[in-house]
Enzyme design. Structure first.
Site, short mmCIF file in Angstrom:
data_model
loop_
_atom_site.label_atom_id
_atom_site.label_comp_id
_atom_site.label_asym_id
_atom_site.label_seq_id
_atom_site.Cartn_x
_atom_site.Cartn_y
_atom_site.Cartn_z
N ASN A 17 1.00 -1.37 -0.20
CA ASN A 17 -0.10 0.01 0.05
C ASN A 17 0.80 1.45 -0.10
O ASN A 17 1.86 1.45 0.80
CB ASN A 17 -0.69 -0.09 1.33
CG ASN A 17 -1.79 1.23 1.47
OD1 ASN A 17 -1.45 2.17 1.05
ND2 ASN A 17 -2.88 1.00 1.72
N HIS A 74 1.08 6.08 1.99
CA HIS A 74 1.77 7.02 2.87
C HIS A 74 2.73 7.87 2.08
O HIS A 74 3.27 8.80 2.56
CB HIS A 74 2.55 6.32 3.96
CG HIS A 74 1.34 5.82 4.88
ND1 HIS A 74 0.15 6.61 5.59
CD2 HIS A 74 1.26 4.61 5.62
CE1 HIS A 74 -0.33 6.20 6.23
NE2 HIS A 74 0.00 4.88 6.59
N HIS A 123 -5.80 3.70 -1.44
CA HIS A 123 -6.90 3.75 -0.78
C HIS A 123 -7.34 5.30 -1.32
O HIS A 123 -6.75 6.17 -0.98
CB HIS A 123 -6.92 3.98 0.69
CG HIS A 123 -8.38 3.93 1.14
ND1 HIS A 123 -8.74 3.85 2.61
CD2 HIS A 123 -9.53 4.34 0.84
CE1 HIS A 123 -9.71 4.15 2.84
NE2 HIS A 123 -10.29 4.58 1.69
N ARG A 145 -9.56 7.97 -0.88
CA ARG A 145 -10.33 8.34 0.28
C ARG A 145 -11.49 9.33 -0.49
O ARG A 145 -11.06 10.34 -1.39
CB ARG A 145 -9.66 8.81 1.30
CG ARG A 145 -9.32 7.81 2.39
CD ARG A 145 -8.62 8.29 3.49
NE ARG A 145 -8.14 7.43 4.43
CZ ARG A 145 -9.18 7.17 5.36
NH1 ARG A 145 -10.34 7.60 5.60
NH2 ARG A 145 -8.92 6.21 6.16
N ARG A 173 -7.27 12.70 1.22
CA ARG A 173 -6.27 13.22 2.06
C ARG A 173 -4.96 12.92 1.66
O ARG A 173 -3.98 13.45 1.90
CB ARG A 173 -6.63 12.81 3.54
CG ARG A 173 -6.40 11.28 3.62
CD ARG A 173 -6.53 11.00 5.17
NE ARG A 173 -7.71 11.29 5.64
CZ ARG A 173 -8.32 10.59 7.05
NH1 ARG A 173 -7.25 9.99 7.61
NH2 ARG A 173 -9.34 10.68 7.42
N GLU A 205 -8.55 0.52 -2.86
CA GLU A 205 -9.41 0.42 -1.67
C GLU A 205 -10.43 1.76 -1.69
O GLU A 205 -10.02 2.89 -2.13
CB GLU A 205 -8.44 0.60 -0.31
CG GLU A 205 -7.88 -0.66 0.31
CD GLU A 205 -7.08 -0.22 1.53
OE1 GLU A 205 -7.55 0.53 2.14
OE2 GLU A 205 -6.17 -0.91 1.61
N THR A 242 -7.91 3.37 8.62
CA THR A 242 -9.15 2.45 8.49
C THR A 242 -9.21 1.90 10.19
O THR A 242 -8.39 1.19 10.36
CB THR A 242 -9.09 1.28 7.42
OG1 THR A 242 -8.87 1.92 6.24
CG2 THR A 242 -10.68 0.93 7.29
N GLU A 300 -10.75 -9.50 2.77
CA GLU A 300 -9.48 -9.33 3.57
C GLU A 300 -9.70 -9.34 5.08
O GLU A 300 -10.72 -8.18 5.45
CB GLU A 300 -9.09 -7.84 3.18
CG GLU A 300 -7.52 -7.35 3.77
CD GLU A 300 -7.06 -6.33 3.33
OE1 GLU A 300 -7.44 -5.80 2.05
OE2 GLU A 300 -6.42 -5.57 4.23
N HIS A 306 -3.55 -4.87 7.72
CA HIS A 306 -3.60 -3.94 8.52
C HIS A 306 -2.47 -3.89 10.04
O HIS A 306 -2.99 -5.11 10.53
CB HIS A 306 -5.01 -3.53 9.04
CG HIS A 306 -5.16 -2.22 9.45
ND1 HIS A 306 -4.69 -1.64 10.57
CD2 HIS A 306 -5.83 -1.23 8.65
CE1 HIS A 306 -5.08 -0.32 10.47
NE2 HIS A 306 -5.77 -0.15 9.17
N1 PXP Z 1 -5.79 -3.36 4.37
C1 PXP Z 1 -6.56 -2.22 4.56
C2 PXP Z 1 -7.99 -2.56 4.15
C3 PXP Z 1 -6.20 -0.86 4.95
O1 PXP Z 1 -7.16 0.05 5.03
C4 PXP Z 1 -4.90 -0.52 5.32
C5 PXP Z 1 -4.40 0.89 5.77
O2 PXP Z 1 -4.65 1.73 4.64
C6 PXP Z 1 -3.79 -1.51 5.00
C7 PXP Z 1 -4.39 -3.08 4.62
C8 PXP Z 1 -2.63 -1.50 5.49
O3 PXP Z 1 -2.43 -1.28 6.76
P1 PXP Z 1 -0.94 -0.77 7.21
O4 PXP Z 1 -0.62 0.64 6.71
O5 PXP Z 1 -1.19 -0.87 8.73
O6 PXP Z 1 0.09 -1.90 6.87
#
Ligand code: PXP
Length: 392
Positions: free
Chosen positions: A160, A163, A196, A198, A202, A223, A254, A304, A344
C-alpha cells in the site's frame, strides 16, 4: 480460449465472478487431463434450465446442472483442440443449494461444473450403482485437489503506497510520487499495489489512480468506500480488484472492518455493479463468522481479514487469541469458497505468522514498509518484508 462462459437470461442476483469461474474451469480441465479441450459454460435461470430439462430429458421442473456432449458430433476427430461440450448451470438452484450447504455460490457452481464435466467425459451416475460410486468418488477427488491447490499457493505481498502520498500532501506539490514508489515496489518483488482513494482525498489523488492504472504491471487493488462518487471512478478506472472498506472522515487510518452483516443490501448492490464491469470485489472485515457469512451471501470474491487487533495486542496471550481468531476466520472463509487476503498493522515482527497461514492468498501492507523505507530505502524495505513470507 478453451473455456467460454455465457450468461443466458441469467437472474440478476447472485453475482458471479466470471474470471474466477473461468480459471476454476480451466483448472478442472487440467485435473481431468483435458487442458486443451474447449468447454462452454452456460449460466442460466431456473426457468431456462426447466425448459431444457423438459425438452432433452423429458423431465419436469428445474435442475441444477445439465451436460451436453459434443464429442460424438465432432466432424474432424483429429483436431488438436477437442470440443467437449456445454455445461448448463442454473444459478437459481446453485444459490439455493449453496445457502443450504453454507458455502459460496462460486463453490456450489464449481461442484456442479465438475459434475457436468465428468458427464461430458462419459461418467454417468444414472447407469448403475458402481458407476454412481465411481463418479461421486472422482468428484470428491477433484474438489479436494482444487482445495489443495489453493492451499499450496504461495502468499503474495501487495504494498500500500498511500503514505508516500501522505508525505507529498504534507507540503503540497509533487514529491514524493506514489506512482514512482509503486514501480520500485514492483521491481523489488511486490505482486500487487494497493491505494485507498478516500472521499476526502487526504493522500491518494485522482491523478495517482489514473497513472497507476497505466503503469502498474502486477495488480492494482483500489481500496474504497461504498460511495457513489468513488464507485463511478472505479468503474471508469477498472482496477484489477477493489476492496471495500469503512471510511470515517476523522479516523487516522481505517478503523475496524466493514459491517457487511449490517448493510448486506448496499454491499451486494455495489458488488453487482462491479461484477458487471468485471471487477472482483474484496470486503475488509473483522475476523468474525457473521461477517464471513454475510460476505459470502453478498457475492464477494475475496475477503480481507482485518489483522489490526492482532497487530496491536500488548500481551502474548492477547496476541495468540487474536491470531487464532484470524486463523479460524481465514479457514472458514476459505472453506466457504472465498479467496482470503489479510492486512492492517502488519510489520516486520508480526507478519511471518500470518503469512504462514496456508489459507491466505495475499497480504496488504503499507505503514511498516514505508516507515522502514525512510531508513533503508524502499527497495530494501520491500525485499525484507518479502523475506518473511514462506516460499512453499
Ligand atoms: N488493508 C486495508 C483494508 C487498509 O485500509 C490498510 C491501511 O490503509 C492496510 C491494509 C494496510 O495497513 P498498514 O498501513 O497498517 O500496513
Amino acid at each position: 480460449m478453451p473455456v467460454l462462459i455465457s450468461l443466458v437470461n441469467a437472474p440478476a442476483a447472485p453475482v458471479i465472478d466470471i474470471r474466477l469461474l473461468r480459471s476454476t474451469a480451466e483448472k478442472v480441465l487440467s485435473l481431468v487431463g483435458r487442458p486443451e479441450s474447449e468447454l462452454s459454460i452456460l449460466l442460466v435461470s431456473d426457468h431456462e434450465i426447466a425448459g431444457l430439462n423438459r425438452r432433452f430429458r423429458n423431465k419436469k421442473g428445474p435442475t441444477n446442472v445439465l451436460a451436453f456432449s459434443q464429442v460424438e458430433g465432432q466432424a474432424i476427430p483429429r483436431l488438436p483442440v477437442t470440443l467437449l461440450g456445454d455445461v448448463v448451470v442454473s444459478i437459481d438452484t446453485a444459490a439455493r443449494e449453496a445457502a443450504q450447504e453454507n458455502i459460496s455460490v462460486h463453490s456450489r457452481i464449481t461442484a456442479l461444473l465438475v459434475h457436468g464435466i465428468l458427464h461430458l467425459l462419459g461418467f454417468d451416475h444414472e447407469r448403475s450403482a458402481p458407476d454412481a460410486r465411481e463418479m461421486a468418488g472422482r468428484e470428491l477427488d477433484i474438489m479436494q485437489e482444487l482445495r489443495n491447490e489453493r492451499r499450496k499457493r504461495m502468499t503474495k505481498l501487495a504494498i500500500n503506497v498511500d503514505h508516500v502520498a501522505t508525505i507529498r500532501e504534507a507540503r503540497g506539490g509533487t514529491e514524493p510520487d506514489p506512482v514512482l514508489a509503486a514501480g520500485i515496489c514492483e521491481l523489488a518483488g511486490a505482486e500487487g499495489i494497493v491505494v485507498h482513494l478516500r472521499e476526502d482525498r487526504r493522500h491518494i489523488q485522482d491523478r495517482d489512480v489514473t497513472l497507476l492504472r497505466q503503469t502498474v504491471k502486477t495488480k492494482l487493488n483500489l481500496e474504497m468506500a461504498a460511495a457513489k462518487e468513488i464507485v463511478d471512478i472505479a468503474l471508469d478506472l477498472k482496477p484489477d480488484m477493489v476492496t471495500l472498506v469503512p471510511e470515517k472522515r476523522r479516523e487516522l487510518t481505517t478503523e475496524g472492518g466493514l459491517n457487511v452483516a449490517g448493510q448486506k443490501k448496499k454491499i451486494k448492490d455495489v458488488i453487482a455493479i462491479m461484477d458487471k464491469a468485471g471487477i472482483p470485489v474484496s470486503l475488509f472485515i473483522d475476523p468474525a463468522a457473521d461477517q464471513i457469512k454475510a460476505s459470502r451471501d453478498a457475492g464477494a470474491t475475496f475477503v480481507e481479514i482485518h489483522t489490526g487487533r492482532y497487530a496491536e495486542a500488548t500481551s502474548r496471550q492477547e496476541r495468540d487469541k487474536e491470531f487464532s481468531l484470524i486463523a479460524d476466520a481465514a479457514e472458514m472463509a476459505f472453506e466457504a469458497g472465498l479467496l482470503v487476503n489479510a492486512g492492517h498493522g502488519l510489520n516486520y515482527v508480526n507478519t511471518a505468522r500470518v503469512a504462514a497461514l496456508e489459507t491466505v492468498e495475499e497480504l496488504s501492507i503499507g505503514h511498516a514498509v514505508m516507515a522502514r523505507a525512510i531508513f533503508v530505502g524502499l527497495d530494501q524495505a520491500v525485499r525484507e518484508m518479502l523475506s518473511l513470507i514462506p516460499v512453499d
